[in-house]
Each structure stands twice: as structure tokens, then as C-alpha cells.
Scaffold this motif. Structure first.
Motif: not given
Length: 489
Positions: A389-398, A419-423
Motif C-alpha cells: 500500500l505504501v508503494l502504491i501510494a508513493a507511485a500514485s503521488l509521483a 491504480a491497477l494494483a490498488a483496483s
């Protein structure tokens, strides 16, 4: 093309060193991955029932439970839409193998697929290295990271199997490669082809082209560069095709049953279930799958057989699946908290943790493939559910331009993969509940693996900017591209 990365303009010695090094590295991965297979837990038929008959047994006469050699049907028929794009790939492989063999080899198809993955990994490394203004060393390093992500046992095992995820594993890297080269016609074709093959691989990926379109639109707004008509028309067509496996699936009612009885209803407390269905129908069937196996709770991994299933008593629809989450908004977070510690793993298992999906092809030992199995085990230890979840958040922000402002192609890749991973973590939970959840999260796990490599590239990009000009991490995207194109190792 940046001369530092172009093999044609590199010194002959360095060029041949790179080619030789990559060939040796690729050969090691091909040899190691040959021994890694996946158990057939009854789902192969969804993709190959119309043209392959039954497993004849493994090649070489070794005992193996998954069957890597299959008989051709006497009357092979074209794939059904419900089998997804993987079915069409297997069908094409059947017709090619019929020209030279009297049986179908899963391993032969897998070898071709893995050669394609190697080529795609090298191209991904080349594109990112060019973006970063790096040389052959960086190109090799990034390409190797992509290759290791794709050849880790939990991903490469799908190439030696007949599951519907085959096309997704094979073409998600192609899609990402297209994102890096949208300025070229072949890059646009790769992007659209990847969207079609991934989106229509399986019903759970039905929304992928639309999600990709949203990520591209966000990048276009930031950079004020409109995508070409090939991408717009191609993604629209891809989205239509992605709905075919969903519409033609013969397992809709089973999936809806598991989504409720082994999903939202299982996450409810007894009091919530009593209030939601006062007639007691939920309590009687909760936790029981379509075949009469009962799951004790969200964190349970053993099913108790011999119970009466409620499948077919009522016809369920998408509204019935979504209604509990609208009625109790806390159910979805509760599902994640209850399932992630057990089911978020790349050591995929079917029903219980003794039914491991990843197995040696010969049923005996992995041989050199143990390296790739160990790589997956290390990945499991490093990236748990909360780290993911931290990696997904960091990538989303970047990717959204909040930190570092990466170049457009890399930004879109970060945003889309996040977005694909989270969804997928959510869609798999809502769509089919806890049953076989770890394998249903395989698409999310692959997206996270590719995302990690893109984050490494973004970190290099950020550090490069910081070295060139203090405070330059807030440069506009086009300025970043110009700065990076002039950087050297």
C-alpha cells in the motif's frame, strides 16, 4: 535517439560486452524458469476445452500432477469469448504445434512466451535508460530488474500453465513499454495491443482499458499533449473487447455466490447479517462455497466439506453484490484487514495452504529454478500488504506529479500501475470474495512488481535532478525531459 544508449553508436567492445552479458543473463533465466510450473486446480478448461482434450502426462515420463502434454481434439473448435485472450493465444499455439507434433506441449508455448518476456524486459530497460540519459550499464541494470520481476517464480509460472492469466502476464509489460514510447507509432500499437490482450484476458480485468485512458488523460492535462487518434480509438475498441469475457462467462452466478457468501456476508457480524436478512437465509449459507465447502472466517484457509450450498436458490446480480457494501461501508476495509495477512502472498494457494500452485514441472525438484523460487520468497518477505500500500501510494503521488515530476511516460506508467494494483486488490475481493483469493490477486502482484522497478527509475530521475540544480525537483515535465536527455553517467 540518445547516443549513449544506442548500441549502434557505442564502442564495439562495450556493445559486444552488453550483448554477450544480456544473452548469458537471459539464458540463465530461460533455463531456470523451464522447471517452474503450476498445478491445474480445475480451471484449465475455461481456456482450452474447445481444442485440447486431456493431459497425456508430462514430457520425459516424469510423474507430474499438472500435465504439461495435452492431446489435440479430433475436432478442434475456435475459442469461446468467455475464455479470454489467453484462449486465443493457446489456440494459435495449438495450430502451430499440430504442424510438427502429435501432442500439445505447454512447455514449448511457455518457452516462446518467456523469450518474448526477455525481449520486452530489455526494451523496457533501454527506454528507461534513454529517458534517464544513462549508458549501457544503466540499460542493463534496469532491463535486468524488469526481467527478474517477470521471471520470479510467481509470475513466470503462468507461462508454463493454461490459466487465463497467461495473456495478462505476457502483455502487461508490452503495455508499459507502449507508455514509454507513445511518441512512436510502434509504441502506440504496443499500448493498444497490451490494453486489448490484458483487458480481455479475464473478466476481472474488464475495466483496464478505461483505467489506462484515465491515466493517459491525467498526463495529457499535465503536459498539455493530447494522445493521438490511434490511442483514443484503440482504447475505445479495447474497452469494448474487454467486456466480452465478462458478458460471456459461464461462471457469473458462482462468482456472485462467492462474492456474497464468502465475501461481504462473511465480513458481517452475526448481528449485521440478522438485520440485513431477517429471514435467516444469510446465516444458513454464509461461508459455504458453490461446492458445499464451508469457510470458517476471513482468515481461515481450510474449507470443511459436506455442507449444503445455497447456489442457485436465488438468482444474484451485480446489485446484490454491491448492496452490502453500500449498506455497511466498513465491510470493505474489514475484508482487507481480515484477508490480507493470509492471502496477500505470492506463494499462491488453492483453498488451503497445502494446495500450492507453484510446483516443479516434473513433480520432483526445481533444479536451477530454485533461484527463482527463492526470489519469490524474498519478495514475499520484503513486500507485505502494508508495504504494498505504501508503494502504491508513493507511485500514485509521483505519477500524479506531486513529487519529483517524472517524465510523462514514466509518470503515466507509475500512475497506471498503482491504480491497477490498488483496483485489483478491491475488485478481486468484491468480485469473488475470499475463495482462491491469493491467485486472484496475481494481477495486482505483477503490477506491483513492475511498479517497484519504475519507482527505482523515478528515484534515479529525482536524484539526477537534485544533482543538476538544487530545488529543480519542481521543474515542469518538459524541462525535466530536456535536463535528463543531456545527463550522463
Amino acid at each position: 535517439m540518445n547516443g549513449v544508449v544506442d548500441l549502434r553508436s557505442s564502442k564495439p567492445g562495450w556493445k559486444w560486452l552488453y550483448v554477450g552479458g544480456w544473452a548469458c543473463f537471459g539464458l540463465v533465466l530461460l533455463l531456470a524458469s523451464h522447471s517452474i510450473g503450476m498445478l491445474n486446480q480445475g480451471d484449465y478448461g475455461r481456456a482450452i476445452a474447445r481444442f485440447l482434450h486431456y493431459p497425456l502426462g508430462p514430457e520425459g515420463g516424469f510423474g507430474s500432477p499438472q500435465g504439461v502434454v495435452w492431446a489435440f481434439r479430433d475436432d478442434p473448435r475456435s475459442p469461446a469469448g468467455g475464455g479470454g485472450t489467453s484462449s486465443f493465444l493457446f489456440w494459435a499455439a495449438v495450430w502451430l504445434q499440430r504442424l510438427v507434433a502429435d501432442h500439445y506441449s505447454v512447455l514449448a508455448t511457455g518457452l516462446v512466451a518467456r523469450i518474448g518476456l526477455l525481449f520486452c524486459a530489455e526494451r523496457l530497460g533501454a527506454c528507461l535508460s534513454r529517458t534517464l540519459g544513462g549508458g549501457l550499464a544503466l540499460r542493463f541494470a534496469l532491463g535486468a530488474l524488469f526481467a527478474l520481476a517477470l521471471f520470479a517464480a510467481h509470475n513466470v509460472a503462468f507461462t508454463n500453465a493454461l490459466y487465463m492469466e497467461f495473456a495478462f502476464v505476457l502483455f502487461l509489460p508490452v503495455l508499459v513499454l507502449g507508455l514509454f514510447r507513445m511518441d512512436t507509432r510502434w509504441g502506440q500499437v504496443a499500448l493498444v495491443l497490451g490494453a486489448v490482450m490484458c483487458g480481455a484476458a479475464k473478466a476481472q480485468f474488464f475495466y483496464l482499458p478505461a483505467l489506462l485512458g484515465i491515466a493517459l488523460a491525467w498526463t495529457a492535462v499535465r503536459t498539455r499533449q493530447r494522445p493521438g487518434w490511434v490511442i483514443v480509438v484503440g482504447l475505445a475498441l479495447a474497452q469494448v473487447l474487454a467486456l466480452v469475457p465478462l458478458a460471456r462467462s459461464g461462471y457469473t452466478q458462482i462468482n456472485y455466490h462467492h462474492a456474497t457468501q464468502l465475501g461481504s456476508y462473511l465480513a458481517m457480524s452475526p448481528a449485521q447479517r440478522a438485520a440485513y436478512a431477517p429471514d435467516g437465509s444469510i446465516e444458513r449459507c454464509v461461508g459455504i462455497d458453490a461446492w458445499g465447502n464451508r469457510l470458517a472466517g476471513l482468515d481461515a484457509v481450510r474449507l470443511e466439506p459436506g455442507h449444503e450450498s445455497c447456489l442457485g436458490e436465488v438468482t444474484l446480480g451485480a446489485r446484490d453484490v454491491l448492496a452490502p457494501y453500500l449498506h455497511h461501508p466498513g465491510l470493505l476495509p474489514g475484508l482487507w484487514l481480515g484477508t490480507a495477512p493470509t492471502h496477500f502472498t505470492v506463494d499462491y494457494f488453492h483453498l488451503d495452504q497445502e494446495g500450492r500452485y507453484i510446483v516443479p514441472v516434473d513433480g520432483d525438484a526445481y533444479g536451477p529454478g530454485q533461484l527463482l523460487v527463492s526470489l519469490s520468497a524474498a519478495r514475499d518477505r520484503l513486500i507485505g500488504p502494508w508495504v504494498a500500500l505504501v508503494l502504491i501510494a508513493a507511485a500514485s503521488l509521483a505519477g500524479a506529479g506531486g513529487v519529483g515530476r517524472p517524465p510523462p511516460g514514466l509518470a503515466t506508467a507509475l500512475l497506471f500501475l498503482a491504480a491497477l494494483a490498488a483496483s485489483q486488490l478491491l475488485v478481486s475481493l468484491v468480485g469473488e470474495g475470499v475463495r482462491d483469493l491469493s491467485r486472484h490477486w496475481a494481477g495486482a502482484q505483477l503490477a506491483i512488481d513492475l511498479l517497484v522497478v519504475c519507482l527505482v527509475a523515478w528515484a534515479l530521475c529525482f536524484m539526477s535532478l537534485a544533482r543538476q540544480r538544487p530545488g529543480s525537483a519542481t521543474l515542469r515535465p518538459l524541462q525535466v525531459s530536456r535536463s535528463l536527455s543531456s545527463a550522463r553517467d
